[in-house]
Design an enzyme around this catalytic site. Structure first.
Site, PDB file in Angstrom:
ATOM      1  N   TYR A 122       0.874  -1.184   0.000  1.00 30.11           N
ATOM      2  CA  TYR A 122       0.000   0.000   0.000  1.00 30.11           C
ATOM      3  C   TYR A 122       0.906   1.227   0.000  1.00 30.11           C
ATOM      4  CZ  TYR A 122      -3.497   3.245   2.084  1.00 30.11           C
ATOM      5  OH  TYR A 122      -4.343   4.287   2.369  1.00 30.11           O
ATOM      6  N   LEU A 124       0.752   5.201   0.096  1.00 34.90           N
ATOM      7  CA  LEU A 124       0.083   6.486   0.271  1.00 34.90           C
ATOM      8  C   LEU A 124       1.062   7.557   0.756  1.00 34.90           C
ATOM      9  CD1 LEU A 124      -2.469   8.303   0.495  1.00 34.90           C
ATOM     10  CD2 LEU A 124      -2.813   7.333   2.796  1.00 34.90           C
ATOM     11  N   PRO A 127       7.359  11.722   1.396  1.00 39.29           N
ATOM     12  CA  PRO A 127       8.275  12.452   2.276  1.00 39.29           C
ATOM     13  C   PRO A 127       7.670  13.720   2.868  1.00 39.29           C
ATOM     14  CG  PRO A 127       9.436  11.694   0.319  1.00 39.29           C
ATOM     15  CD  PRO A 127       7.989  11.393   0.098  1.00 39.29           C
ATOM     16  N   HIS A 337       9.978  -8.076  33.910  1.00 42.89           N
ATOM     17  CA  HIS A 337      11.134  -8.949  33.708  1.00 42.89           C
ATOM     18  C   HIS A 337      12.421  -8.337  34.261  1.00 42.89           C
ATOM     19  CE1 HIS A 337       8.591 -11.239  30.927  1.00 42.89           C
ATOM     20  NE2 HIS A 337       9.538 -12.143  30.851  1.00 42.89           N
ATOM     21  N   GLU A 362      -0.929   3.612   9.788  1.00 39.69           N
ATOM     22  CA  GLU A 362      -2.367   3.518   9.500  1.00 39.69           C
ATOM     23  C   GLU A 362      -3.111   4.743  10.039  1.00 39.69           C
ATOM     24  OE1 GLU A 362      -2.245   1.468   7.424  1.00 39.69           O
ATOM     25  OE2 GLU A 362      -2.409  -0.630   7.976  1.00 39.69           O
ATOM     26  N   GLU A 366      -2.829  10.550  16.989  1.00 36.80           N
ATOM     27  CA  GLU A 366      -3.324  11.931  17.045  1.00 36.80           C
ATOM     28  C   GLU A 366      -4.386  12.162  15.971  1.00 36.80           C
ATOM     29  OE1 GLU A 366       0.184  11.504  19.312  1.00 36.80           O
ATOM     30  OE2 GLU A 366      -0.090  11.058  17.180  1.00 36.80           O
TER      31      GLU A 366
END
Length: 381
Positions: A122, A124, A127, A337, A362, A366
């Site tokens: 994908y 979209l 930069p 741990h 995705e 915000e």
């Protein structure tokens, strides 16, 4: 609304869990260390129907629901969030072709995408446009039966290895209405790739820039009409946000399971760690948060399956909540741990590194809040 799984859903979930336990989990640390992209293993998953989970069955898809997909991706992420997340991206890209492509386009690409003979990415982000996706600048100029592409996509999972890229490009003027969606084959002349990025996590999948320099792509590869690309991209992300939340929950559940095993064995001050009430309360809170996020995810997935008017908002809510909870639970598991959690051999620090990016991709968390806030404000008017 469901609060219990039916027999078919349990079978789907258990199938994915068993595959993750046998084929993914034993190798996850090695893949992370070596930055190895396990294509053959993903093709084995595709043979179980995971290459086209919610693709229609006339082209080889499994024709399952978004709810089923959430169960599958959570189960797979218990083995490795990185591998599960890439399978999510592949499914999202294939779904865009299934949902918006012509019959000819569907039959050209989807049978091989469902088997993962072909791998999809994908494309979209650029930069200069991440959260402000409608400002993308990759230009596709019409030249007869082709578009001539110039521009660059950034942070593309699978880039350089994927066979097809479902890319959003600008065919018109500024803003969302100038964006269209093209399916671009990776060996197209004029398509090249940047260096494989060195990342905090998600090392078992490559991340590169995709560069277009006078790349000629047939007009026949456009999904739907010109100008609806932004709509297609956002529709894909509704499901993608559910999937990435599911991957967060699967990784976090694995981290919690590791923490429970460790606190059962580790002793301090003459007692097992799980005998200290303060740590019992912490473990309980981790489990409560995970269950709340899972229930929320199931509600949002059911809403998307029903095509409810508020599905987009619920998907954004579930993504924000699920990925934040997933990261916090994994981080708390690392803390339980102690110093061992910081060592790679225990597997906890890898989960923390992998889940951190889920709060960014995705749509950042915000932006998820922005989607929810806009819906609230519109409803109050």
């Amino acid at each position: 609304m469901q609060f219990a799984l039916n027999d078919d859903q349990i079978a789907v979930r258990d199938m994915a869990r068993e595959f993750a336990a046998e084929k993914i989990a034993p190798f996850a640390l090695k893949w992370d260390e070596e930055r190895f992209f396990p294509v053959d293993v993903m093709r084995e998953a595709a043979a179980l129907g995971i290459g086209g989970i919610y693709i229609r069955d006339d082209v080889g898809g499994s024709a399952l629901t978004r709810f089923d997909a959430a169960l599958i991706f959570e189960a797979l992420a218990g083995g490795c969030p990185t591998v599960s997340s890439f399978l999510s991206i592949h499914n999202m890209s294939a779904w865009m072709i299934d949902a918006y492509g012509s019959d000819e386009q569907r039959r050209k690409w989807l049978p091989r995408l469902c088997t993962m003979e072909l791998i999809a990415s994908y494309a979209l982000t650029e930069p200069g446009s991440g959260s402000d996706a409608a400002a993308l600048g990759t230009r596709a100029a019409r030249d007869g039966d082709h578009y001539v592409l110039n521009g660059q996509k950034q942070f593309i999972s699978g880039a350089g290895r994927s066979d097809v890229y479902v890319a959003m490009v600008r065919t018109g003027g500024n803003g969302p209405s100038g964006i269209s969606t093209l399916v671009i084959e990776g060996d197209t002349p004029g398509v090249s790739f940047g260096a494989n990025e060195r990342k905090m996590g998600w090392n078992a999948q490559p991340t590169r820039a995709v560069i277009f320099e006078n790349a000629r792509v047939p007009v026949a590869n456009r999904l739907g009409d010109e100008g609806i690309g932004f709509k297609i991209a956002m529709a894909g992300l509704d499901g993608g946000r559910l999937n990435i939340a599911a991957c967060s929950l699967g990784g976090a559940q694995s981290a919690l399971d590791k923490a429970l095993a460790y606190t059962r064995e580790r002793k301090a001050f003459g007692k097992r760690l799980d005998e200290f009430q303060a740590l019992q309360f912490r473990l309980a809170d981790m489990a409560i948060e995970l269950e709340a996020a899972r229930t929320f995810l199931w509600r949002a997935a059911a809403a998307l399956d029903r095509k409810d008017p508020d599905a987009t908002t619920l998907c954004a809510m579930a993504k924000r909540f699920g990925t934040d909870v997933g990261f916090e639970v994994a981080n708390q598991a690392l803390q339980l741990h102690g110093g061992y959690g910081y060592l790679s051999e225990y597997g906890i620090e890898k989960i923390v590194r992998d889940l951190r990016v889920h709060q960014i991709l995705e749509g950042t968390n915000e932006i998820m809040r922005l989607i929810v806030a806009r819906k609230l404000i519109e409803g109050a008017r």
